[in-house]
Design a protein around this motif. Structure first.
Motif, PDB file in Angstrom:
ATOM      1  N   PHE A   7       0.875  -1.173   0.000  1.00 46.08           N
ATOM      2  CA  PHE A   7       0.000   0.000   0.000  1.00 46.08           C
ATOM      3  C   PHE A   7       0.908   1.216   0.000  1.00 46.08           C
ATOM      4  O   PHE A   7       1.932   1.234   0.683  1.00 46.08           O
ATOM      5  CB  PHE A   7      -0.916   0.000   1.223  1.00 46.08           C
ATOM      6  CG  PHE A   7      -1.944   1.107   1.230  1.00 46.08           C
ATOM      7  CD1 PHE A   7      -2.658   1.424   0.088  1.00 46.08           C
ATOM      8  CD2 PHE A   7      -2.200   1.818   2.395  1.00 46.08           C
ATOM      9  CE1 PHE A   7      -3.621   2.442   0.095  1.00 46.08           C
ATOM     10  CE2 PHE A   7      -3.161   2.825   2.414  1.00 46.08           C
ATOM     11  CZ  PHE A   7      -3.868   3.142   1.264  1.00 46.08           C
ATOM     12  N   ARG A   8       0.541   2.220  -0.751  1.00 45.53           N
ATOM     13  CA  ARG A   8       1.432   3.356  -0.928  1.00 45.53           C
ATOM     14  C   ARG A   8       1.656   4.136   0.368  1.00 45.53           C
ATOM     15  O   ARG A   8       2.647   4.845   0.509  1.00 45.53           O
ATOM     16  CB  ARG A   8       0.867   4.286  -2.001  1.00 45.53           C
ATOM     17  CG  ARG A   8       1.829   5.378  -2.391  1.00 45.53           C
ATOM     18  CD  ARG A   8       1.279   6.245  -3.488  1.00 45.53           C
ATOM     19  NE  ARG A   8       1.971   7.508  -3.524  1.00 45.53           N
ATOM     20  CZ  ARG A   8       1.572   8.550  -4.211  1.00 45.53           C
ATOM     21  NH1 ARG A   8       0.460   8.468  -4.928  1.00 45.53           N
ATOM     22  NH2 ARG A   8       2.259   9.675  -4.203  1.00 45.53           N
ATOM     23  N   TYR A   9       0.758   3.999   1.329  1.00 44.01           N
ATOM     24  CA  TYR A   9       0.856   4.791   2.557  1.00 44.01           C
ATOM     25  C   TYR A   9       1.010   3.867   3.764  1.00 44.01           C
ATOM     26  O   TYR A   9       0.367   2.830   3.850  1.00 44.01           O
ATOM     27  CB  TYR A   9      -0.381   5.683   2.700  1.00 44.01           C
ATOM     28  CG  TYR A   9      -0.605   6.536   1.481  1.00 44.01           C
ATOM     29  CD1 TYR A   9       0.237   7.612   1.203  1.00 44.01           C
ATOM     30  CD2 TYR A   9      -1.626   6.236   0.579  1.00 44.01           C
ATOM     31  CE1 TYR A   9       0.061   8.367   0.060  1.00 44.01           C
ATOM     32  CE2 TYR A   9      -1.806   6.998  -0.559  1.00 44.01           C
ATOM     33  CZ  TYR A   9      -0.963   8.064  -0.819  1.00 44.01           C
ATOM     34  OH  TYR A   9      -1.133   8.809  -1.948  1.00 44.01           O
ATOM     35  N   PHE A  10       1.853   4.290   4.687  1.00 41.40           N
ATOM     36  CA  PHE A  10       2.165   3.473   5.863  1.00 41.40           C
ATOM     37  C   PHE A  10       2.610   4.413   6.975  1.00 41.40           C
ATOM     38  O   PHE A  10       2.704   5.633   6.791  1.00 41.40           O
ATOM     39  CB  PHE A  10       3.259   2.451   5.498  1.00 41.40           C
ATOM     40  CG  PHE A  10       3.538   1.423   6.552  1.00 41.40           C
ATOM     41  CD1 PHE A  10       2.563   0.501   6.916  1.00 41.40           C
ATOM     42  CD2 PHE A  10       4.771   1.377   7.192  1.00 41.40           C
ATOM     43  CE1 PHE A  10       2.810  -0.453   7.894  1.00 41.40           C
ATOM     44  CE2 PHE A  10       5.031   0.432   8.170  1.00 41.40           C
ATOM     45  CZ  PHE A  10       4.047  -0.483   8.521  1.00 41.40           C
ATOM     46  N   VAL A  33       6.739  -4.832   4.120  1.00 38.41           N
ATOM     47  CA  VAL A  33       5.825  -3.782   3.680  1.00 38.41           C
ATOM     48  C   VAL A  33       6.455  -3.048   2.511  1.00 38.41           C
ATOM     49  O   VAL A  33       7.593  -2.561   2.610  1.00 38.41           O
ATOM     50  CB  VAL A  33       5.524  -2.795   4.820  1.00 38.41           C
ATOM     51  CG1 VAL A  33       4.711  -1.606   4.307  1.00 38.41           C
ATOM     52  CG2 VAL A  33       4.775  -3.494   5.952  1.00 38.41           C
ATOM     53  N   THR A  35       5.888   0.262   0.380  1.00 40.67           N
ATOM     54  CA  THR A  35       5.127   1.495   0.526  1.00 40.67           C
ATOM     55  C   THR A  35       5.906   2.647  -0.087  1.00 40.67           C
ATOM     56  O   THR A  35       6.919   2.435  -0.773  1.00 40.67           O
ATOM     57  CB  THR A  35       4.814   1.743   2.017  1.00 40.67           C
ATOM     58  OG1 THR A  35       3.929   2.848   2.136  1.00 40.67           O
ATOM     59  CG2 THR A  35       6.073   1.997   2.827  1.00 40.67           C
ATOM     60  N   TYR A  40       0.191  11.177   2.099  1.00 42.55           N
ATOM     61  CA  TYR A  40      -1.236  11.080   1.807  1.00 42.55           C
ATOM     62  C   TYR A  40      -1.937  12.413   2.067  1.00 42.55           C
ATOM     63  O   TYR A  40      -2.823  12.821   1.332  1.00 42.55           O
ATOM     64  CB  TYR A  40      -1.869   9.980   2.659  1.00 42.55           C
ATOM     65  CG  TYR A  40      -3.350   9.804   2.410  1.00 42.55           C
ATOM     66  CD1 TYR A  40      -3.812   9.344   1.180  1.00 42.55           C
ATOM     67  CD2 TYR A  40      -4.283  10.095   3.399  1.00 42.55           C
ATOM     68  CE1 TYR A  40      -5.164   9.184   0.945  1.00 42.55           C
ATOM     69  CE2 TYR A  40      -5.640   9.939   3.173  1.00 42.55           C
ATOM     70  CZ  TYR A  40      -6.075   9.482   1.943  1.00 42.55           C
ATOM     71  OH  TYR A  40      -7.416   9.343   1.703  1.00 42.55           O
ATOM     72  N   ARG A  62      10.537   1.545   1.185  1.00 46.18           N
ATOM     73  CA  ARG A  62       9.824   2.693   0.613  1.00 46.18           C
ATOM     74  C   ARG A  62      10.331   2.907  -0.812  1.00 46.18           C
ATOM     75  O   ARG A  62      11.492   3.263  -1.029  1.00 46.18           O
ATOM     76  CB  ARG A  62      10.022   3.932   1.483  1.00 46.18           C
ATOM     77  CG  ARG A  62       9.427   3.730   2.882  1.00 46.18           C
ATOM     78  CD  ARG A  62       9.462   4.983   3.727  1.00 46.18           C
ATOM     79  NE  ARG A  62       9.020   4.689   5.080  1.00 46.18           N
ATOM     80  CZ  ARG A  62       7.757   4.795   5.504  1.00 46.18           C
ATOM     81  NH1 ARG A  62       6.817   5.211   4.662  1.00 46.18           N
ATOM     82  NH2 ARG A  62       7.437   4.499   6.750  1.00 46.18           N
ATOM     83  N   THR A 101      -3.021  -6.558  -0.758  1.00 48.34           N
ATOM     84  CA  THR A 101      -3.087  -5.173  -1.210  1.00 48.34           C
ATOM     85  C   THR A 101      -4.515  -4.671  -1.146  1.00 48.34           C
ATOM     86  O   THR A 101      -5.445  -5.431  -0.873  1.00 48.34           O
ATOM     87  CB  THR A 101      -2.515  -5.009  -2.624  1.00 48.34           C
ATOM     88  OG1 THR A 101      -2.253  -3.619  -2.869  1.00 48.34           O
ATOM     89  CG2 THR A 101      -3.502  -5.506  -3.682  1.00 48.34           C
TER      90      THR A 101
END
Length: 405
Positions: A7-10, A33, A35, A40, A62, A101
């Protein structure tokens, strides 16, 4: 298991994947993860994080994206770039047992990651937080046509080939079924409060008007212009409305309130989820408002923050929705559809200002917002994947209404 969550945000942003990653680590799984940087909510200006780190036992990577300054074209480009880089990391990286996802960005991310997971022999969990392109069509962002039919077909392909599809409500299960989709396993696991519940409170004895709060994205899905219409007809001595957050519609709403001299509608700047939750304790009623028909394709997670903060809820949504049923069943507030007369909506606000300002939902709402209940369901789900049960095709109907409330 070796599980990769994409997921793009964490963290340090407040997102559900933070909890899922921590829960899986605590259960003994090896968690990675994939990300991006925390952007966001660009207005919060969160500090950049190292490309690689360990967070509560989970390995965090990341992926490099373009610098962003807002919600424009670069953000859309980054959405696609993230999908490509995450897919490549799975295809060319180490072996994984499970890839998880979400549906953000819609359809494309899930499709690419499903294919990447299958190439590496990994199981695939698709967390369908909202259903596209249906939402886009409902909001007038997209017109029905070739593109929308293609997106539905691609999303149907993903759901039919995923090991598990997780949605938020029985309303969403109905939409998935209506599409003719037959996932191997279809489960309803709703979201929860990101913050720990406050102690019991009784904030209704002080003087002044009752304070209503709308917290969240000030966008096109919320029907906020009509909400302003309602409060414009309420005596400012009886009730006031604060709109907390940022979004595409905020400037226009602020201009309207200012130009029309509406005295009991105010705006507060967007803050972090933790700060917003702390502010909620200052209010008497939390408002959830959805455009007509939207309840079938999503479930507003802000509901759980209100309940954990002790706020009764005014939900402006269709009575047949899962949201309305939850509120009525647990006596957490008042629900009303948008198609009732404006005078009736005004009466509801006035009545709530008098009757609900001293109520608390901390205990009565616990079955809905409980983090522990969600933890148990997510770990049970991953447990079935670990034992191979996730491939069984006869589990879907047993899990209908999987929120088990």
């Amino acid at each position: 298991m070796k599980a990769t969550l994409v997921f793009r945000y964490f963290w340090p942003e407040t997102v559900l994947m933070n909890d899922i990653a921590r829960w899986l680590v605590e259960a003994g799984h090896e968690v990675e993860v994939l990300t991006g940087q925390p952007d966001y909510r660009p207005h919060l200006k969160m500090p950049r994080q190292p490309p690689r780190s360990v967070w509560n036992g989970a390995t965090v990577r990341r992926l490099p994206l373009l610098p962003e300054r807002g919600y424009g074209l670069v953000r859309a480009v980054n959405g696609l770039l993230f999908v490509l880089l995450a897919s490549a990391a799975i295809v060319f990286g180490r072996r994984r047992d499970v890839v998880w996802t979400t549906s953000i960005p819609p359809v494309v991310q899930a499709l690419a990651l499903l294919l990447a997971a299958r190439l590496r022999g990994a199981r695939f969990v698709y967390f369908l937080q909202d259903i596209y392109p249906d939402i886009a069509i409902l909001m007038g962002i997209m017109k029905p046509g070739l593109l929308s039919r293609l997106l539905v077909a691609l999303d149907r392909f993903v759901m039919n080939h995923a090991d598990v599809v997780v949605v938020l409500s029985d309303d969403m299960i109905d939409v998935v079924r209506e599409r003719g989709t037959r996932p191997r396993r279809l489960v309803s696991i709703n979201n929860f409060s990101a913050q720990e519940p406050v102690g019991e409170r009784a904030p209704g004895n002080e003087g002044g008007p009752a304070r209503f709060l709308f917290a969240g994205n000030v966008g096109r899905f919320q029907n906020l212009s009509t909400l302003v219409d309602v409060f414009a007809r309420v005596d400012p001595g009886i009730a006031v409305l604060d709109i907390l957050g940022e979004g595409r519609e905020k400037a226009a709403l602020e201009a309207r309130v200012r130009d029309e001299g509406i005295q009991n509608v105010r705006f507060r700047p967007g803050v972090s989820s933790e700060e917003a939750f702390a502010l909620m304790a200052q209010y008497h009623v939390g408002i959830v408002t959805l455009r007509p028909g939207l309840y079938r394709f999503a479930y507003p997670s802000k509901t759980f923050s209100y309940l954990a903060a002790g706020l009764p809820v005014l939900a402006l949504v269709e009575p047949q929705s899962a949201l309305a049923r939850d509120i009525e069943e647990h006596r957490l507030g008042v629900t009303a559809p948008w198609d009732v007369e404006m005078d009736r909506l005004v009466d509801i606000v006035v009545d709530m200002a008098a009757r609900w300002r001293g109520a608390s939902t901390v205990e009565s709402g616990r079955p809905l917002y409980s983090r522990e209940a969600a933890r148990s369901r997510w770990l049970d789900l991953f447990g079935t994947l670990d034992t191979g049960q996730g491939h069984s095709s006869d589990i879907s109907e047993q899990d209908r209404g999987g929120a088990e409330r």
